[in-house]
Design a protein around this motif. Structure first.
Motif, PDB file in Angstrom:
ATOM      1  N   SER A  56     -26.918   7.558  27.374  1.00 14.13           N
ATOM      2  CA  SER A  56     -25.720   7.658  28.203  1.00 14.13           C
ATOM      3  C   SER A  56     -24.493   7.172  27.441  1.00 14.13           C
ATOM      4  N   SER A  57     -24.685   6.187  26.579  1.00 16.92           N
ATOM      5  CA  SER A  57     -23.582   5.730  25.727  1.00 16.92           C
ATOM      6  C   SER A  57     -23.111   6.855  24.822  1.00 16.92           C
ATOM      7  N   SER A  58     -24.050   7.582  24.226  1.00 13.54           N
ATOM      8  CA  SER A  58     -23.694   8.688  23.339  1.00 13.54           C
ATOM      9  C   SER A  58     -22.929   9.778  24.074  1.00 13.54           C
ATOM     10  N   LEU A  59     -23.379  10.112  25.289  1.00 13.04           N
ATOM     11  CA  LEU A  59     -22.698  11.145  26.068  1.00 13.04           C
ATOM     12  C   LEU A  59     -21.261  10.735  26.389  1.00 13.04           C
ATOM     13  N   SER A  60     -21.058   9.471  26.759  1.00 12.70           N
ATOM     14  CA  SER A  60     -19.711   8.999  27.084  1.00 12.70           C
ATOM     15  C   SER A  60     -18.803   9.036  25.858  1.00 12.70           C
ATOM     16  N   VAL A  61     -19.341   8.612  24.730  1.00 13.07           N
ATOM     17  CA  VAL A  61     -18.556   8.593  23.497  1.00 13.07           C
ATOM     18  C   VAL A  61     -18.184  10.012  23.069  1.00 13.07           C
ATOM     19  N   ILE A  62     -19.133  10.938  23.170  1.00 17.94           N
ATOM     20  CA  ILE A  62     -18.836  12.331  22.837  1.00 17.94           C
ATOM     21  C   ILE A  62     -17.777  12.891  23.780  1.00 17.94           C
ATOM     22  N   GLY A  63     -17.885  12.554  25.058  1.00 17.97           N
ATOM     23  CA  GLY A  63     -16.910  13.026  26.039  1.00 17.97           C
ATOM     24  C   GLY A  63     -15.499  12.559  25.733  1.00 17.97           C
ATOM     25  N   VAL A  64     -15.343  11.286  25.404  1.00 19.96           N
ATOM     26  CA  VAL A  64     -13.994  10.779  25.116  1.00 19.96           C
ATOM     27  C   VAL A  64     -13.466  11.382  23.818  1.00 19.96           C
ATOM     28  N   GLY A  65     -14.367  11.672  22.869  1.00 23.17           N
ATOM     29  CA  GLY A  65     -13.928  12.322  21.635  1.00 23.17           C
ATOM     30  C   GLY A  65     -13.389  13.716  21.884  1.00 23.17           C
TER      31      GLY A  65
END
Length: 308
Positions: free
Chosen positions: A159-168
């Protein structure tokens, strides 16, 4: 410490006078900037700039729109990182962080005021452009989703990875919206690959140096659940995989970007080598290599976009 006051300090000659409201506010602003991690903010500005260069109409960048969008993007990311600092306070202290919140130099109350002001400023700066506002709103949402309940995406690696990709993706999109032009063929390739670099490499590499605090905070990251070795292995595999995806995509959709893809491949090799040789550096060495890779790759991408 509140946003407009500073406690007096004792000296052999008696207490120091209180700081004036203006000086105290400036000090709080400086501490908030430090907490928001200037090194990371520069990378976010690089993402925004690459997004704008990849969509500039007729090869010209509308400077006023660019500056407004860049300021809105900065306010959004600074608010997100301040929120992260507030929510991560116990873990940061357990990890020995020297940032202002963890050290006590900046109070939670002052940080909360700054988060509110920065969030409002980000939205107000974007209100004149619906596309930009949507991207800024996305950056704020993913920043909140990462750090705060009920989602607290930071608690698990996926879930951390998904959030980081989203903000990118939202950051690159905000740059494109501020430029106001049609994105070039390789725009979404760059946005997708470099966001994946954040979420599939940086997110895992960061966890390597935060294991004690993450364990104490009850997080279920890969490094906590499966151990440091598993997290290093995943990072070592993901880094070159992202670089290969960039090279293949550039060859197919936007060949001038192959030079930038080669730069990322070099950074990926460095990250992978550090992950496979823990004795070569400390726990944070792969994350530092990831950050350096971001810097030089964005410089290479910007050069390609300016010259082609």
């Amino acid at each position: 410490m509140s946003p407009g006051s500073q406690a007096a300090s004792a000296t052999p000659d008696g207490p120091l006078p209180r700081l004036s409201p203006r000086v105290a506010a400036a000090r709080v602003a400086w501490l908030c900037l430090r907490e928001a991690r200037p090194v990371v903010q520069v990378v976010f500005l690089a993402r925004f700039t690459v997004g704008a260069l990849g969509a500039r109409p007729g090869g010209h960048l509308p400077l006023a729109q660019f500056a407004t969008g860049a300021l809105a993007s900065f306010c959004a990311t600074a608010a997100a990182y301040l929120l992260n600092g507030v929510m991560d306070l116990p873990e940061d202290r357990a990890n020995g962080s020297r940032r202002p919140l963890a050290s006590g130099a900046l109070s939670v109350r002052a940080a909360a005021w700054a988060i509110g002001v920065l969030t409002a400023a980000a939205l107000l700066l974007g209100v004149g452009d619906p596309g930009l506002l949507l991207c800024i709103g996305g950056m704020l949402f993913f920043g909140w989703a990462y750090s705060a309940p009920p989602l607290s995406a930071k608690r698990r690696s996926w879930s951390s990875s998904l959030s980081v990709i989203g903000v990118g993706l939202c950051t690159y999109g905000a740059g494109a919206q501020a430029a106001g032009g049609a994105p070039r063929p390789g725009f979404w390739l760059v946005a997708g690959v470099m966001s994946a670099w954040m979420g599939l490499v940086g997110a895992f590499a960061k966890d390597l140096g935060d294991i004690p605090g993450d364990r104490e905070g009850g997080r279920r990251t890969l490094a906590v659940v499966r151990g440091e070795r598993a997290a290093r292995t995943v990072t070592a595999v993901c880094a070159p995989a992202v670089a290969v995806a960039f090279a293949v995509g550039a060859a197919v959709w936007d060949p001038p970007l192959l030079g930038a893809a080669a730069v990322l491949a070099g950074g990926a090799g460095w990250v992978s080598w550090l992950c496979r040789h823990p004795a070569a550096g400390r726990e944070r060495a792969p994350y530092r290599a990831f950050m350096a890779g971001q810097y030089v790759t964005h410089l290479a991408i910007a050069a390609v976009l300016l010259l082609s």
